[in-house]
Write a protein that holds these residues in place. Structure first.
Motif, PDB file in Angstrom:
ATOM      1  N   PRO A 188      97.201  -3.449  21.587  1.00 51.47           N
ATOM      2  CA  PRO A 188      96.326  -3.844  22.704  1.00 51.47           C
ATOM      3  C   PRO A 188      95.779  -5.255  22.542  1.00 51.47           C
ATOM      4  N   ARG A 189      95.702  -5.983  23.669  1.00 55.56           N
ATOM      5  CA  ARG A 189      95.243  -7.372  23.614  1.00 55.56           C
ATOM      6  C   ARG A 189      93.800  -7.480  23.130  1.00 55.56           C
ATOM      7  N   ASP A 190      92.995  -6.462  23.436  1.00 56.93           N
ATOM      8  CA  ASP A 190      91.591  -6.495  23.023  1.00 56.93           C
ATOM      9  C   ASP A 190      91.397  -5.822  21.669  1.00 56.93           C
ATOM     10  N   LEU A 191      92.406  -5.932  20.799  1.00 60.31           N
ATOM     11  CA  LEU A 191      92.384  -5.243  19.500  1.00 60.31           C
ATOM     12  C   LEU A 191      91.133  -5.564  18.701  1.00 60.31           C
ATOM     13  N   GLN A 192      90.717  -6.822  18.688  1.00 58.41           N
ATOM     14  CA  GLN A 192      89.560  -7.205  17.891  1.00 58.41           C
ATOM     15  C   GLN A 192      88.306  -6.458  18.337  1.00 58.41           C
ATOM     16  N   SER A 193      88.047  -6.455  19.638  1.00 60.01           N
ATOM     17  CA  SER A 193      86.850  -5.762  20.135  1.00 60.01           C
ATOM     18  C   SER A 193      87.028  -4.245  20.066  1.00 60.01           C
ATOM     19  N   LEU A 194      88.248  -3.778  20.305  1.00 57.83           N
ATOM     20  CA  LEU A 194      88.517  -2.342  20.272  1.00 57.83           C
ATOM     21  C   LEU A 194      88.171  -1.745  18.917  1.00 57.83           C
ATOM     22  N   LEU A 195      88.511  -2.469  17.855  1.00 54.89           N
ATOM     23  CA  LEU A 195      88.281  -1.961  16.504  1.00 54.89           C
ATOM     24  C   LEU A 195      86.998  -2.517  15.879  1.00 54.89           C
ATOM     25  N   GLY A 196      86.266  -3.348  16.639  1.00 50.30           N
ATOM     26  CA  GLY A 196      85.023  -3.901  16.124  1.00 50.30           C
ATOM     27  C   GLY A 196      85.230  -4.812  14.932  1.00 50.30           C
ATOM     28  N   LEU A 197      86.275  -5.638  15.002  1.00 52.95           N
ATOM     29  CA  LEU A 197      86.613  -6.526  13.888  1.00 52.95           C
ATOM     30  C   LEU A 197      85.865  -7.848  14.003  1.00 52.95           C
ATOM     31  N   GLU A 198      85.562  -8.441  12.864  1.00 55.88           N
ATOM     32  CA  GLU A 198      84.873  -9.726  12.835  1.00 55.88           C
ATOM     33  C   GLU A 198      85.841 -10.885  13.083  1.00 55.88           C
ATOM     34  N   SER A 199      87.087 -10.722  12.672  1.00 53.49           N
ATOM     35  CA  SER A 199      88.074 -11.788  12.817  1.00 53.49           C
ATOM     36  C   SER A 199      89.223 -11.335  13.702  1.00 53.49           C
ATOM     37  N   LYS A 200      89.924 -12.305  14.276  1.00 51.94           N
ATOM     38  CA  LYS A 200      91.064 -11.988  15.125  1.00 51.94           C
ATOM     39  C   LYS A 200      92.253 -11.601  14.254  1.00 51.94           C
ATOM     40  N   PRO A 201      92.874 -10.442  14.494  1.00 53.75           N
ATOM     41  CA  PRO A 201      94.026 -10.022  13.691  1.00 53.75           C
ATOM     42  C   PRO A 201      95.201 -10.987  13.875  1.00 53.75           C
ATOM     43  N   ALA A 202      96.005 -11.108  12.823  1.00 57.42           N
ATOM     44  CA  ALA A 202      97.163 -11.997  12.861  1.00 57.42           C
ATOM     45  C   ALA A 202      98.354 -11.309  12.203  1.00 57.42           C
ATOM     46  N   ASP A 203      99.547 -11.715  12.599  1.00 61.91           N
ATOM     47  CA  ASP A 203     100.762 -11.159  12.003  1.00 61.91           C
ATOM     48  C   ASP A 203     100.820 -11.493  10.514  1.00 61.91           C
ATOM     49  N   GLY A 204     101.225 -10.501   9.720  1.00 60.79           N
ATOM     50  CA  GLY A 204     101.419 -10.733   8.297  1.00 60.79           C
ATOM     51  C   GLY A 204     102.801 -11.303   8.032  1.00 60.79           C
ATOM     52  N   MET A 205     102.972 -11.991   6.920  1.00 57.77           N
ATOM     53  CA  MET A 205     104.265 -12.598   6.592  1.00 57.77           C
ATOM     54  C   MET A 205     105.350 -11.540   6.419  1.00 57.77           C
ATOM     55  N   GLY A 206     104.966 -10.387   5.901  1.00 55.89           N
ATOM     56  CA  GLY A 206     105.936  -9.315   5.690  1.00 55.89           C
ATOM     57  C   GLY A 206     105.904  -8.265   6.783  1.00 55.89           C
ATOM     58  N   GLY A 207     105.264  -8.585   7.916  1.00 58.01           N
ATOM     59  CA  GLY A 207     105.121  -7.625   8.998  1.00 58.01           C
ATOM     60  C   GLY A 207     103.725  -7.053   9.036  1.00 58.01           C
ATOM     61  N   GLY A 208     103.435  -6.336  10.084  1.00 54.50           N
ATOM     62  CA  GLY A 208     102.115  -5.758  10.241  1.00 54.50           C
ATOM     63  C   GLY A 208     101.154  -6.708  10.938  1.00 54.50           C
ATOM     64  N   CYS A 209     100.006  -6.180  11.281  1.00 56.72           N
ATOM     65  CA  CYS A 209      98.949  -6.936  11.967  1.00 56.72           C
ATOM     66  C   CYS A 209      97.693  -6.806  11.122  1.00 56.72           C
ATOM     67  N   ASN A 210      97.198  -7.911  10.602  1.00 60.07           N
ATOM     68  CA  ASN A 210      96.158  -7.877   9.577  1.00 60.07           C
ATOM     69  C   ASN A 210      94.895  -8.613   9.993  1.00 60.07           C
TER      70      ASN A 210
END
Length: 215
Positions: free
Chosen positions: A64-86
């Motif tokens: 979801p585009r609103d992932l940061q607010s949806l999960l109440g995260l302090e930072s914007k998630p970013a793609d990891g070098m080996g995959g995943g969203c961190n």
């Protein structure tokens, strides 16, 4: 111990063995995914589906585009070098990713069934559960100092959905240098709930009508 007691004990052992080997009937594959029997967590040999597509492509862009607010995260998630969203947080790190069971050798490929049976290594803690009434799930604490808690969710795909919450990398390094493990109860209190809550918020959005027995 008398002969009767020995025979009775042996009979109970046989009954227990049979019970462990015979799984309860699972609901048929359907859409939406049916609810699962909570007692299924007591059985090893369930009929895990592997034919559904993965619930996302292991990058932030298909969450979801609103992932940061949806999960109440302090930072914007970013793609990891080996995959995943961190996302790196003040309390540690959150990673949303796919379990990767495949191997270059088919005979060595591993799947959710291996995770369910603890064959992937569970560190200091391992527990089966039913998530959102429709998904088989595993919670495990692992890492060199019990530094992460991962919730692995069977979505009916060869690559199950996973969320890992872990302590800050610098703290993990410091504990390793001191040759000290993080207490299991701290991991259970500070990290496992974060991983579970993120999985519960995301799955209804990225796997609508899904489940472990979904068509």
């Amino acid at each position: 111990m008398g002969t009767r007691t020995i025979r009775y004990t042996a009979l109970l052992a046989c009954i227990a063995a049979l019970t462990a080997c015979t799984a309860p009937p699972e609901p048929p594959v359907a859409s939406p995914g049916p609810e699962l029997d909570p007692q299924a967590v007591n059985y090893d040999n369930l009929d895990f589906v592997k034919s559904r597509p993965s619930v996302f492509d292991n990058k932030c862009g298909t969450l979801p585009r609103d992932l940061q607010s949806l999960l109440g995260l302090e930072s914007k998630p970013a793609d990891g070098m080996g995959g995943g969203c961190n996302a790196r947080e003040s309390w540690g790190n959150l990673s949303i990713h796919l379990f990767s069971p495949m191997s270059n050798r088919k005979s060595q490929a591993q799947y959710f069934s291996d995770a369910w049976n603890g064959d992937l290594g569970a560190g200091g803690y391992f527990q089966r559960s039913i998530l959102l009434d429709r998904y088989y799930a595993i919670t495990k604490i692992a890492g060199s100092v019990n530094d992460n808690c991962t919730v692995t969710v069977d979505t009916g795909s060869e690559q199950p959905f996973e969320v890992t919450a872990s302590m800050d990398f610098d703290e993990s390094i410091a504990l390793s240098a001191q040759d000290v493990d993080q207490p299991i109860d701290r991991a259970m209190r500070d990290f496992c709930p974060r991983a579970t809550q993120a999985a519960e918020k995301l799955l209804p959005l990225i796997d609508e009508n899904g489940g472990s027995r979904a068509r």
